[in-house]
Design a protein around this motif. Structure first.
Motif, PDB file in Angstrom:
ATOM      1  N   SER A  36      11.095   8.401  -6.197  1.00 17.03           N
ATOM      2  CA  SER A  36       9.889   7.959  -5.191  1.00 17.03           C
ATOM      3  C   SER A  36      10.624   6.950  -4.087  1.00 17.03           C
ATOM      4  N   LEU A  37      11.279   6.047  -4.116  1.00 11.38           N
ATOM      5  CA  LEU A  37      11.928   5.026  -2.810  1.00 11.38           C
ATOM      6  C   LEU A  37      12.775   5.893  -2.070  1.00 11.38           C
ATOM      7  N   SER A  38      13.591   7.069  -2.434  1.00 15.32           N
ATOM      8  CA  SER A  38      14.464   8.272  -1.834  1.00 15.32           C
ATOM      9  C   SER A  38      13.535   8.998  -1.352  1.00 15.32           C
ATOM     10  N   GLU A  39      12.417   9.499  -1.545  1.00 17.76           N
ATOM     11  CA  GLU A  39      11.368  10.224  -0.623  1.00 17.76           C
ATOM     12  C   GLU A  39      10.967   8.789   0.758  1.00 17.76           C
ATOM     13  N   ALA A  40      10.655   7.949   0.054  1.00 17.52           N
ATOM     14  CA  ALA A  40      10.001   7.202   1.635  1.00 17.52           C
ATOM     15  C   ALA A  40      11.465   6.451   2.218  1.00 17.52           C
ATOM     16  N   GLY A  41      12.015   6.637   1.893  1.00 17.02           N
ATOM     17  CA  GLY A  41      13.580   6.862   2.847  1.00 17.02           C
ATOM     18  C   GLY A  41      14.586   5.901   2.672  1.00 17.02           C
ATOM     19  N   LYS A  44      17.028   3.441  -0.734  1.00 15.96           N
ATOM     20  CA  LYS A  44      17.513   3.695  -1.675  1.00 15.96           C
ATOM     21  C   LYS A  44      17.561   2.451  -2.720  1.00 15.96           C
ATOM     22  N   ALA A  45      17.898   2.681  -3.437  1.00 14.80           N
ATOM     23  CA  ALA A  45      17.432   1.915  -4.714  1.00 14.80           C
ATOM     24  C   ALA A  45      17.853  -0.237  -4.380  1.00 14.80           C
ATOM     25  N   SER A  46      19.006  -0.455  -3.791  1.00 17.16           N
ATOM     26  CA  SER A  46      19.464  -0.936  -2.806  1.00 17.16           C
ATOM     27  C   SER A  46      18.132  -2.139  -2.392  1.00 17.16           C
ATOM     28  N   ASP A  47      17.599  -1.192  -1.222  1.00 19.48           N
ATOM     29  CA  ASP A  47      16.640  -1.680  -0.092  1.00 19.48           C
ATOM     30  C   ASP A  47      15.773  -2.978  -1.442  1.00 19.48           C
ATOM     31  N   VAL A  48      15.256  -2.477  -2.605  1.00 20.68           N
ATOM     32  CA  VAL A  48      14.891  -3.346  -3.459  1.00 20.68           C
ATOM     33  C   VAL A  48      15.772  -3.927  -4.713  1.00 20.68           C
ATOM     34  N   GLU A  49      14.583  -5.285  -5.067  1.00 15.57           N
ATOM     35  CA  GLU A  49      15.414  -5.719  -6.623  1.00 15.57           C
ATOM     36  C   GLU A  49      15.323  -5.080  -7.995  1.00 15.57           C
ATOM     37  N   ILE A  50      15.713  -4.314  -8.633  1.00 13.50           N
ATOM     38  CA  ILE A  50      15.368  -3.712 -10.081  1.00 13.50           C
ATOM     39  C   ILE A  50      14.906  -4.184 -10.733  1.00 13.50           C
ATOM     40  N   VAL A  51      14.341  -4.731 -11.408  1.00 13.79           N
ATOM     41  CA  VAL A  51      14.717  -6.539 -12.523  1.00 13.79           C
ATOM     42  C   VAL A  51      14.523  -4.962 -14.236  1.00 13.79           C
ATOM     43  N   ASN A  52      15.638  -4.853 -14.508  1.00 14.20           N
ATOM     44  CA  ASN A  52      15.855  -4.349 -16.181  1.00 14.20           C
ATOM     45  C   ASN A  52      15.016  -5.023 -17.282  1.00 14.20           C
ATOM     46  N   LEU A  53      13.443  -4.011 -17.107  1.00 12.15           N
ATOM     47  CA  LEU A  53      12.606  -4.620 -18.651  1.00 12.15           C
ATOM     48  C   LEU A  53      12.548  -3.496 -18.931  1.00 12.15           C
ATOM     49  N   SER A  86       1.077  -1.429   0.546  1.00 12.65           N
ATOM     50  CA  SER A  86      -0.063  -0.065   0.502  1.00 12.65           C
ATOM     51  C   SER A  86       0.685   1.078   0.127  1.00 12.65           C
ATOM     52  N   THR A  87       2.358   1.286  -0.015  1.00 18.34           N
ATOM     53  CA  THR A  87       2.787   2.354   0.166  1.00 18.34           C
ATOM     54  C   THR A  87       4.568   2.325  -0.383  1.00 18.34           C
ATOM     55  N   VAL A  88       4.816   3.238  -0.661  1.00 23.86           N
ATOM     56  CA  VAL A  88       6.588   2.596  -1.523  1.00 23.86           C
ATOM     57  C   VAL A  88       7.419   2.411  -0.325  1.00 23.86           C
ATOM     58  N   GLU A  89       6.934   2.416   1.105  1.00 23.03           N
ATOM     59  CA  GLU A  89       7.989   1.828   1.973  1.00 23.03           C
ATOM     60  C   GLU A  89       7.795   0.223   2.143  1.00 23.03           C
TER      61      GLU A  89
END
Length: 328
Positions: free
Chosen positions: A156-161, A163-172, A131-134
Motif C-alpha cells: 500500500s505504501l509503495s503504491e502511494a509512492g 517507503k517503509a522508512s516513511d512511517v514508523e512500523i510498530v511490530n505487534l 483519509s489516504t495512505v499518503e
C-alpha cells in the motif's frame, strides 16, 4: 571351547544382519509412517478450526495408528516459527509470508489453499484526520512483521509512492496491534481477521485503505522433509482439509458459529470474517504464483527478499502435486 565361542559369535552376527536386512526390505516398516502428525489451527483459517472441531484428522489416521496433535498459530509469523523449529508438520500462513520464509531458507512448500481471503486492510480511528495512505507519512502504524498485514502495508505504501522508512512500523502481534489502535498508541493498524472484523463492528474505527488483490492466499505449508518422507500422509491430511472445506461451503452459518465459539468472538464478527473468505479453489497454481510474484517485487524493493530469481523462488514454494492427486 574356543570353537564354540567362534561359532556362536558367527551365528549371532548372521541373525542380527538378517534382522537388519528385513527392516530395510519392508520399506523401513518402522519409518514409512510417522508416529504423530502435528497440525496447526488458526482463527484466520476457518477451515482449520472446523477440522479440529470435528476430529476428522484424528479419524483419518486412526487405522494407521498415527496420533494427531493441534497447535494454535496466532499469525503467519508464529506458524512459520513452528515449521522452522519442526514443532509442527503443517502450518497455515499467508502466501507472501511463506514466500519471505522460503527466501530466508525455510524448508517448506505450499501444498493446499485453505481460502482466498480479504483478511487484511489498513484501519484507523473514526476521528483520525487520515483519509489516504499518503497521510501515513511520519505516522505510527502497527503491524506484525512477516505477516500478510505487514506485506499489505508495504504494498500500500509503495503504491502511494512511500517507503517503509516513511512511517514508523510498530511490530505487534495482530490482537495487540488492534488494541494499540483503539488506545491511541498508534495512528493506524494493518489488521487481520477476526480482530479486524471485531473492531469494524464493535469499535470506533474506519478503513483507511482496502485492496482485496493485495491479500495473498491462505496456504497450508508442509515441511519439505515431511513431504519427502511421508507423501501418503501429506495427501491424507489434504483429504481431511477437503472434508472440512466442503463442510464449510455447505454449512456457512454453522461454520461461523464454530469459529465464534473457538475464537471467543461474537457470531456477527465470525460471519463478517467468513464473508471475506472464498473457499472455492483449493489447488495452488498460477493464480497464487501471480499474486506472490507481485508481492515479491515489492519485498525485493524493500530489501526484505534478497533473491534475484523471484520466479524460481515462487516455483520452489508452490507445489500443486499433492492436491492435484487428491482433488479431482
Amino acid at each position: 571351547m574356543k570353537k564354540w565361542v567362534i561359532w556362536l559369535s558367527v551365528a549371532l552376527f548372521i541373525v542380527i544382519a538378517s534382522g537388519c536386512g528385513n527392516d530395510e526390505a519392508s520399506g523401513g516398516a518402522k519409518d514409512d509412517k510417522p508416529a504423530k502428525i502435528v497440525l496447526d489451527y488458526a482463527y484466520y483459517s476457518p477451515t482449520s478450526v472446523v477440522l479440529k472441531k470435528f476430529g476428522w484428522a484424528e479419524e483419518a489416521f486412526k487405522e494407521d495408528g498415527i496420533d494427531i496433535e493441534f497447535v494454535l498459530s496466532q499469525g503467519s509469523n508464529k506458524a512459520l516459527e513452528f515449521l522452522n523449529s519442526s514443532s509442527v508438520d503443517f502450518g497455515s500462513t499467508a502466501g507472501a509470508a511463506a514466500l519471505i520464509a522460503k527466501a530466508n531458507g525455510a524448508p517448506i512448500e505450499s501444498v493446499y489453499i485453505y481460502s482466498k481471503p480479504e483478511w487484511t486492510a489498513l484501519l484507523t480511528t473514526g476521528d483520525a484526520p487520515l483519509s489516504t495512505v499518503e497521510d501515513l507519512r511520519g505516522k505510527k502504524v502497527a503491524a506484525a512483521i512477516g505477516t500478510d498485514p505487514h506485506i499489505f502495508l508495504l504494498r500500500s505504501l509503495s503504491e502511494a509512492g512511500l517507503k517503509a522508512s516513511d512511517v514508523e512500523i510498530v511490530n505487534l502481534q495482530h490482537a495487540d496491534g488492534g488494541s494499540a489502535l483503539t488506545t491511541g498508541q498508534v495512528d493506524a493498524w494493518a489488521g487481520l481477521d477476526p480482530h479486524m472484523a471485531k473492531l469494524e463492528l464493535e469499535a470506533d474505527t474506519k478503513f483507511l485503505y482496502r485492496n482485496p488483490e493485495f491479500n495473498t492466499y491462505g496456504t497450508l505449508n508442509v515441511r519439505n522433509e515431511f513431504a519427502e518422507k511421508y507423501p501418503d500422509q501429506v495427501k491424507k491430511v489434504i483429504e481431511a482439509y477437503e472434508k472440512a472445506r466442503q463442510w464449510v461451503l455447505d454449512n456457512p452459518e454453522e461454520a461461523a458459529k464454530i469459529l465464534a465459539e473457538e475464537a471467543q468472538i461474537t457470531e456477527q464478527v465470525a460471519e463478517k470474517e467468513m464473508e471475506r473468505n472464498d473457499f472455492s479453489n483449493p489447488i495452488p497454481g498460477e493464480d497464487q504464483k501471480t499474486a506472490l510474484t507481485a508481492a515479491g517485487e515489492v519485498l525485493q524493493k524493500e530489501g526484505i527478499i534478497k533473491s534475484d530469481n523471484l520466479e524460481e523462488l515462487v516455483d520452489g514454494l508452490i507445489n500443486p502435486a499433492f492436491s492435484e492427486e487428491v482433488i479431482k
